[in-house]
Design a protein around this motif. Structure first.
Motif, mmCIF file in Angstrom:
data_model
loop_
_atom_site.group_PDB
_atom_site.id
_atom_site.type_symbol
_atom_site.label_atom_id
_atom_site.label_comp_id
_atom_site.label_asym_id
_atom_site.label_seq_id
_atom_site.Cartn_x
_atom_site.Cartn_y
_atom_site.Cartn_z
ATOM 1 N N ALA A 79 0.840 -1.205 0.000
ATOM 2 C CA ALA A 79 0.000 0.000 0.000
ATOM 3 C C ALA A 79 0.877 1.258 0.000
ATOM 4 O O ALA A 79 0.617 2.211 -0.744
ATOM 5 C CB ALA A 79 -0.928 -0.013 1.208
ATOM 6 N N ARG A 80 1.928 1.252 0.819
ATOM 7 C CA ARG A 80 2.810 2.440 0.900
ATOM 8 C C ARG A 80 3.559 2.675 -0.417
ATOM 9 O O ARG A 80 3.932 3.801 -0.734
ATOM 10 C CB ARG A 80 3.811 2.271 2.046
ATOM 11 N N LEU A 81 3.769 1.602 -1.168
ATOM 12 C CA LEU A 81 4.470 1.724 -2.465
ATOM 13 C C LEU A 81 3.491 1.964 -3.615
ATOM 14 O O LEU A 81 3.889 1.991 -4.779
ATOM 15 C CB LEU A 81 5.265 0.436 -2.743
ATOM 16 N N ASN A 82 2.194 2.116 -3.273
ATOM 17 C CA ASN A 82 1.140 2.299 -4.279
ATOM 18 C C ASN A 82 1.088 1.143 -5.284
ATOM 19 O O ASN A 82 0.855 1.340 -6.484
ATOM 20 C CB ASN A 82 1.299 3.638 -5.018
ATOM 21 N N LEU A 83 1.298 -0.061 -4.780
ATOM 22 C CA LEU A 83 1.175 -1.264 -5.606
ATOM 23 C C LEU A 83 -0.256 -1.785 -5.517
ATOM 24 O O LEU A 83 -1.001 -1.412 -4.605
ATOM 25 C CB LEU A 83 2.114 -2.364 -5.094
ATOM 26 N N PRO A 84 -0.652 -2.681 -6.407
ATOM 27 C CA PRO A 84 -1.959 -3.331 -6.251
ATOM 28 C C PRO A 84 -1.981 -4.110 -4.933
ATOM 29 O O PRO A 84 -0.916 -4.458 -4.401
ATOM 30 C CB PRO A 84 -2.037 -4.304 -7.429
ATOM 31 N N PRO A 85 -3.177 -4.364 -4.382
ATOM 32 C CA PRO A 85 -3.229 -5.047 -3.081
ATOM 33 C C PRO A 85 -2.637 -6.462 -3.123
ATOM 34 O O PRO A 85 -2.671 -7.119 -4.162
ATOM 35 C CB PRO A 85 -4.718 -5.110 -2.752
ATOM 36 N N VAL A 86 -2.097 -6.882 -1.987
ATOM 37 C CA VAL A 86 -1.568 -8.238 -1.856
ATOM 38 C C VAL A 86 -2.751 -9.207 -1.794
ATOM 39 O O VAL A 86 -3.663 -9.017 -0.985
ATOM 40 C CB VAL A 86 -0.729 -8.353 -0.558
ATOM 41 N N ASP A 87 -2.739 -10.222 -2.641
ATOM 42 C CA ASP A 87 -3.772 -11.258 -2.612
ATOM 43 C C ASP A 87 -3.283 -12.359 -1.647
ATOM 44 O O ASP A 87 -2.464 -13.199 -2.016
ATOM 45 C CB ASP A 87 -3.968 -11.796 -4.040
ATOM 46 N N ARG A 88 -3.778 -12.264 -0.386
ATOM 47 C CA ARG A 88 -3.236 -13.163 0.648
ATOM 48 C C ARG A 88 -3.503 -14.632 0.347
ATOM 49 O O ARG A 88 -2.643 -15.482 0.576
ATOM 50 C CB ARG A 88 -3.810 -12.798 2.021
ATOM 51 N N ALA A 89 -4.700 -14.910 -0.187
ATOM 52 C CA ALA A 89 -5.025 -16.311 -0.490
ATOM 53 C C ALA A 89 -4.084 -16.837 -1.570
ATOM 54 O O ALA A 89 -3.602 -17.972 -1.504
ATOM 55 C CB ALA A 89 -6.481 -16.417 -0.945
ATOM 56 N N PHE B 142 -1.006 -15.825 -2.122
ATOM 57 C CA PHE B 142 0.321 -16.063 -1.542
ATOM 58 C C PHE B 142 0.340 -17.305 -0.651
ATOM 59 O O PHE B 142 1.331 -18.034 -0.638
ATOM 60 C CB PHE B 142 0.837 -14.817 -0.817
ATOM 61 N N HIS B 143 -0.761 -17.537 0.079
ATOM 62 C CA HIS B 143 -0.822 -18.781 0.872
ATOM 63 C C HIS B 143 -0.706 -19.988 -0.063
ATOM 64 O O HIS B 143 0.043 -20.926 0.198
ATOM 65 C CB HIS B 143 -2.142 -18.858 1.646
ATOM 66 N N GLY B 144 -1.446 -19.946 -1.173
ATOM 67 C CA GLY B 144 -1.467 -21.067 -2.115
ATOM 68 C C GLY B 144 -0.102 -21.265 -2.770
ATOM 69 O O GLY B 144 0.418 -22.388 -2.823
ATOM 70 N N LEU B 145 0.489 -20.164 -3.269
ATOM 71 C CA LEU B 145 1.802 -20.273 -3.937
ATOM 72 C C LEU B 145 2.867 -20.771 -2.962
ATOM 73 O O LEU B 145 3.740 -21.564 -3.329
ATOM 74 C CB LEU B 145 2.231 -18.905 -4.505
ATOM 75 N N THR B 146 2.773 -20.319 -1.693
ATOM 76 C CA THR B 146 3.766 -20.737 -0.691
ATOM 77 C C THR B 146 3.636 -22.238 -0.429
ATOM 78 O O THR B 146 4.636 -22.965 -0.396
ATOM 79 C CB THR B 146 3.571 -19.940 0.619
ATOM 80 N N SER C 161 3.181 -11.932 -8.730
ATOM 81 C CA SER C 161 3.387 -12.434 -7.365
ATOM 82 C C SER C 161 4.315 -13.635 -7.457
ATOM 83 O O SER C 161 4.078 -14.548 -8.254
ATOM 84 C CB SER C 161 2.055 -12.863 -6.745
ATOM 85 N N LEU C 162 5.355 -13.611 -6.642
ATOM 86 C CA LEU C 162 6.371 -14.671 -6.695
ATOM 87 C C LEU C 162 6.608 -15.223 -5.307
ATOM 88 O O LEU C 162 6.611 -14.459 -4.327
ATOM 89 C CB LEU C 162 7.718 -14.101 -7.135
ATOM 90 N N VAL C 163 6.829 -16.520 -5.200
ATOM 91 C CA VAL C 163 7.283 -17.127 -3.944
ATOM 92 C C VAL C 163 8.549 -17.934 -4.241
ATOM 93 O O VAL C 163 8.536 -18.829 -5.093
ATOM 94 C CB VAL C 163 6.203 -18.028 -3.313
ATOM 95 N N LEU C 164 9.621 -17.559 -3.574
ATOM 96 C CA LEU C 164 10.905 -18.241 -3.729
ATOM 97 C C LEU C 164 11.189 -19.043 -2.471
ATOM 98 O O LEU C 164 11.079 -18.502 -1.364
ATOM 99 C CB LEU C 164 12.043 -17.226 -3.896
ATOM 100 N N VAL C 165 11.545 -20.289 -2.623
ATOM 101 C CA VAL C 165 11.970 -21.095 -1.466
ATOM 102 C C VAL C 165 13.483 -21.231 -1.562
ATOM 103 O O VAL C 165 14.017 -21.583 -2.611
ATOM 104 C CB VAL C 165 11.331 -22.497 -1.467
ATOM 105 N N GLU C 166 14.151 -20.922 -0.467
ATOM 106 C CA GLU C 166 15.619 -20.939 -0.483
ATOM 107 C C GLU C 166 16.161 -21.768 0.664
ATOM 108 O O GLU C 166 15.555 -21.832 1.739
ATOM 109 C CB GLU C 166 16.142 -19.507 -0.369
ATOM 110 N N SER C 167 17.327 -22.378 0.430
ATOM 111 C CA SER C 167 17.949 -23.136 1.517
ATOM 112 C C SER C 167 18.642 -22.161 2.466
ATOM 113 O O SER C 167 19.031 -21.058 2.071
ATOM 114 C CB SER C 167 18.934 -24.160 0.961
#
Ligand SMILES: Cc1ncc(COP(=O)(O)O)c(C=O)c1O
Length: 277
Positions: free
Chosen positions: A59-69, A71-75, A105-111
């Motif tokens: 919101a502070r960066l004036n981006l579109p809203p975060v789609d929490r569902a 991000f939960h799914g992608l994670t 929207s991106l989710v990266l898993v890292e070691s």
């Protein structure tokens, strides 16, 4: 190291595959929001708090809203693909291509960095560097414009340290480039106040709760560098590195120059809390 990747509209993809266009505003201008959270036994720690901070950053960066569902799914998908129960995830939201309206929207898993526990046993040396955070429109926002933070770590290394601690005007202690900073005198723990424009660390929040259970008093305020320099021990907090003892400041030992009891106790308490879910 990147071990799995999930992307909006596509799901899990090969981590070696390009997923962001050259004219993505996150790349062109550094306008994108991100989060980093540690995963214990396959479960991201305090995911809802990370998503809350993520939504505020967007919101502070004036981006579109975060789609929490989303991000939960992608994670969940990315973690299943990674099949590494102890790791960390990074969430990114970019506005997408210049002139377009397709956020990415991106989710990266890292070691986890392999040297983490060795570093914790030894403690780190920090170097204080000036930083004008509180005058910034983006104080407390986790945006991808982290060039200054990364160069500060390089500068601290050039000066013989392992990490930096930022100072505001008049030398008040703020935070590290990717951590919050803490120190102890007696049974009182001190950490800078959020009003200084620092990031509201999720680990910082967890430690404030855990410290009280361990019998420490926590004082949050505005402190000069001398308070940190004269402390009996110091440490940083962050999702990936958890509680990291600080054994030297600007080339001089903090306390007796060894990792301290509060850092040890809080690290153990954090692990207990994370494995309890
Ligand atoms: C500037 C800054 N401060 C503090 C932190 C610690 O926050 P957390 O405990 O949520 O990882 C981070 C970590 O991302 C950071 O980038």
């Amino acid at each position: 190291m990147l071990i799995a990747l999930a992307v909006s509209g596509r799901g899990v993809v090969d981590p070696d595959e390009p997923v962001v266009f050259a004219d993505d505003e996150g790349f062109l201008r550094g306008r994108a929001a991100f989060e980093t959270t540690r995963v214990y036994g396959g479960r991201p720690f305090r995911m809802d708090e990370h998503l809350e901070r993520f939504a505020n950053s967007a919101a502070r960066l004036n981006l579109p809203p975060v789609d929490r569902a989303l991000f939960h799914g992608l994670t969940a998908e990315a973690l299943a693909a990674a099949s590494e129960p102890d790791c960390f995830v990074r969430l990114y939201l970019t506005p997408g291509r210049e002139g377009g309206d397709e956020p990415v929207s991106l989710v990266l898993v890292e070691s986890l960095p392999p040297e983490l526990e060795e570093t914790r046993a030894r403690g780190i040396r920090v170097i204080s560097l000036p930083f004008g955070l509180e005058t910034s429109l983006l104080g407390g926002v986790k945006s991808t414009s982290y060039a200054l933070n990364m160069v500060a770590v390089d500068e601290a290394k050039r000066l013989g340290g392992d990490d930096a601690v930022f100072l505001g005007p008049e030398g008040v202690v703020l935070e590290g480039p990717t951590t919050n900073i803490w120190w102890r005198s007696g049974d009182v723990l001190y950490t800078p106040a959020l009003e200084l424009g620092i990031l509201q660390g999720v680990t910082r929040g967890a430690l404030i709760e855990l410290a009280v259970d361990l019998g420490y008093e926590v004082e949050v305020g505005v402190y000069p560098l001398s308070a940190l320099a004269e402390a009996e021990e110091a440490f940083t907090s962050s999702a990936v590195r958890e509680v990291m003892p600080v054994v030297a400041l600007d080339g001089r030992p903090v306390g007796d120059g060894a990792p301290g009891r509060a850092a040890r106790g809080l690290q153990e308490a954090l692990r207990r809390c994370a494995s309890a879910g």
